[in-house]
Motif scaffolding. Structure first.
Motif, short mmCIF file in Angstrom:
data_model
loop_
_atom_site.label_atom_id
_atom_site.label_comp_id
_atom_site.label_asym_id
_atom_site.label_seq_id
_atom_site.Cartn_x
_atom_site.Cartn_y
_atom_site.Cartn_z
N ILE A 175 -6.35 9.07 7.93
CA ILE A 175 -6.45 9.41 6.52
C ILE A 175 -7.68 10.29 6.32
N VAL A 176 -7.49 11.46 5.75
CA VAL A 176 -8.59 12.39 5.53
C VAL A 176 -8.72 12.66 4.03
N THR A 177 -9.93 12.51 3.50
CA THR A 177 -10.17 12.87 2.11
C THR A 177 -10.80 14.26 2.10
N ASN A 178 -10.09 15.21 1.51
CA ASN A 178 -10.54 16.60 1.54
C ASN A 178 -11.84 16.82 0.78
N LYS A 179 -12.13 15.94 -0.18
CA LYS A 179 -13.32 16.13 -1.00
C LYS A 179 -14.60 16.15 -0.17
N ASP A 180 -14.70 15.18 0.78
CA ASP A 180 -15.92 15.12 1.58
C ASP A 180 -15.65 15.07 3.08
N GLY A 181 -14.39 15.20 3.48
CA GLY A 181 -14.08 15.21 4.90
C GLY A 181 -14.10 13.85 5.56
N SER A 182 -14.12 12.78 4.77
CA SER A 182 -14.12 11.44 5.35
C SER A 182 -12.81 11.19 6.07
N LYS A 183 -12.87 10.39 7.15
CA LYS A 183 -11.70 10.10 7.96
C LYS A 183 -11.66 8.61 8.27
N TYR A 184 -10.44 8.10 8.32
CA TYR A 184 -10.28 6.71 8.72
C TYR A 184 -8.94 6.51 9.41
N PRO A 185 -8.93 5.79 10.57
CA PRO A 185 -7.68 5.59 11.29
C PRO A 185 -6.86 4.44 10.71
N LEU A 186 -5.56 4.61 10.72
CA LEU A 186 -4.65 3.57 10.26
C LEU A 186 -3.54 3.45 11.31
N GLU A 187 -3.54 2.34 12.05
CA GLU A 187 -2.61 2.19 13.16
C GLU A 187 -1.35 1.45 12.76
N GLY A 188 -0.27 1.79 13.43
CA GLY A 188 0.96 1.05 13.27
C GLY A 188 1.83 1.56 12.13
N ALA A 189 3.04 1.00 12.06
CA ALA A 189 4.00 1.38 11.03
C ALA A 189 3.73 0.60 9.76
N GLN A 190 2.65 0.96 9.10
CA GLN A 190 2.27 0.27 7.88
C GLN A 190 3.32 0.49 6.79
N SER A 191 3.42 -0.45 5.90
CA SER A 191 4.44 -0.41 4.86
C SER A 191 4.13 0.63 3.78
N TYR A 192 5.14 0.93 3.00
CA TYR A 192 4.97 1.84 1.87
C TYR A 192 3.87 1.36 0.93
N GLN A 193 3.84 0.07 0.64
CA GLN A 193 2.85 -0.46 -0.28
C GLN A 193 1.44 -0.33 0.28
N VAL A 194 1.30 -0.51 1.58
CA VAL A 194 -0.01 -0.34 2.21
C VAL A 194 -0.49 1.09 2.05
N ILE A 195 0.36 2.05 2.41
CA ILE A 195 -0.03 3.45 2.33
C ILE A 195 -0.30 3.84 0.88
N LYS A 196 0.52 3.38 -0.02
CA LYS A 196 0.36 3.67 -1.45
C LYS A 196 -1.00 3.15 -1.95
N THR A 197 -1.35 1.95 -1.55
CA THR A 197 -2.62 1.35 -1.99
C THR A 197 -3.80 2.17 -1.49
N VAL A 198 -3.73 2.59 -0.22
CA VAL A 198 -4.80 3.40 0.34
C VAL A 198 -4.91 4.74 -0.39
N ILE A 199 -3.77 5.35 -0.65
CA ILE A 199 -3.76 6.64 -1.35
C ILE A 199 -4.35 6.51 -2.75
N GLU A 200 -3.93 5.50 -3.47
CA GLU A 200 -4.44 5.30 -4.83
C GLU A 200 -5.95 5.12 -4.82
N ALA A 201 -6.45 4.39 -3.83
CA ALA A 201 -7.90 4.20 -3.73
C ALA A 201 -8.60 5.52 -3.44
N GLY A 202 -8.01 6.31 -2.55
CA GLY A 202 -8.59 7.60 -2.22
C GLY A 202 -8.58 8.56 -3.38
#
Length: 246
Positions: free
Chosen positions: A211-238
């Motif tokens: 996951i890369v945030t273009n605003k400041d270039g922050s990066k974080y790894p997310l392993e595995g076939a995470q669910s839609y709700q997981v990805i959605k939650t991370v995106i909303e936070a970002g």
């Protein structure tokens, strides 16, 4: 194609903000699975609390396969194997994510090849096939072809490679030109280069997203076939974090 472990180059010290990191830690599902490159064994996902991540991720360029606006606030760089069953599941999840967040430019999806050829020896040729589709029909053809592979493959190296030219025709490509491209092996080096970039970025198995945030270039790894709700939650936070910084 067991990789040697290259020495990561120094990277500017950038990490996700603490709130996003906490949310990522909270949404990781205990017991989630991924497939390792090293031995092909399905193992439990490590769900330990995240620390600031220094990831030597190859920059996204015009040579990448990008769905959505590359300048989107959130960019998800995925390393994937077309014969990995978890990748097949995650591909459907990402399609849903892009339908919700990609059309209005909030999220971009970058797909990179990471074929686990010790357990999926057909995955290399399938990856090359997607590159031939891109050569003949551009970025749109790449994504159509990739989607078609994930639609029909039973996974675990069971796709009949004779279907590769048939799929090219299904999405409107010239069969003869496609077969010539695929037989040449001209994109094997590109697939290998993407794989090695994943090794440097710390990819251990598939699917592996960064996951890369273009605003400041922050990066974080997310392993595995995470669910839609997981990805959605991370995106909303970002997105919320990016909004605060505007």
């Amino acid at each position: 194609m067991e990789p040697t472990q290259p020495q990561p180059q120094p990277l500017e010290n950038k990490s996700l903000t603490v709130p996003i990191a906490i949310i990522i830690a909270g949404v990781l599902i205990a017991g989630a699975l991924y497939v390792t490159k090293r031995d092909g064994v399905v193992k439990p996902l490590d769900t330990a609390a995240p620390e600031s991540a220094e990831i030597d991720l190859a920059p996204v360029t015009a040579d990448d396969h990008i769905l959505g606006d590359p300048n989107a606030p959130i960019v998800i760089v995925e390393y994937s194997d077309t014969e990995c069953p978890f990748c097949k599941t995650f591909h459907g999840t990402m399609d849903k994510i892009m339908n919700e967040y990609g059309k209005d430019g909030r999220v971009a999806w970058v797909y990179r090849h990471f074929p686990l050829d010790q357990i999926h020896p057909k995955a290399d040729k399938e990856a090359e096939a997607t590159e031939c589709a891109a050569e003949l029909g551009g970025n749109d053809a790449f994504w159509k072809y990739l989607n078609r592979i994930f639609e029909i493959t039973p996974s675990n190296n069971q796709l009949d490679l004779a279907k590769l030219p048939e799929m090219a025709v299904e999405i409107g490509l010239d069969k003869t030109k496609f077969e010539t491209c695929l037989a040449s092996g001209k994109y094997a080096a590109k697939v290998e280069s993407m794989f090695q970039s994943g090794v440097v970025a710390g990819v251990r198995g598939t699917p592996h997203s960064i996951i890369v945030t273009n605003k400041d270039g922050s990066k974080y790894p997310l392993e595995g076939a995470q669910s839609y709700q997981v990805i959605k939650t991370v995106i909303e936070a970002g997105l919320a974090d990016a909004s605060k910084k505007n």
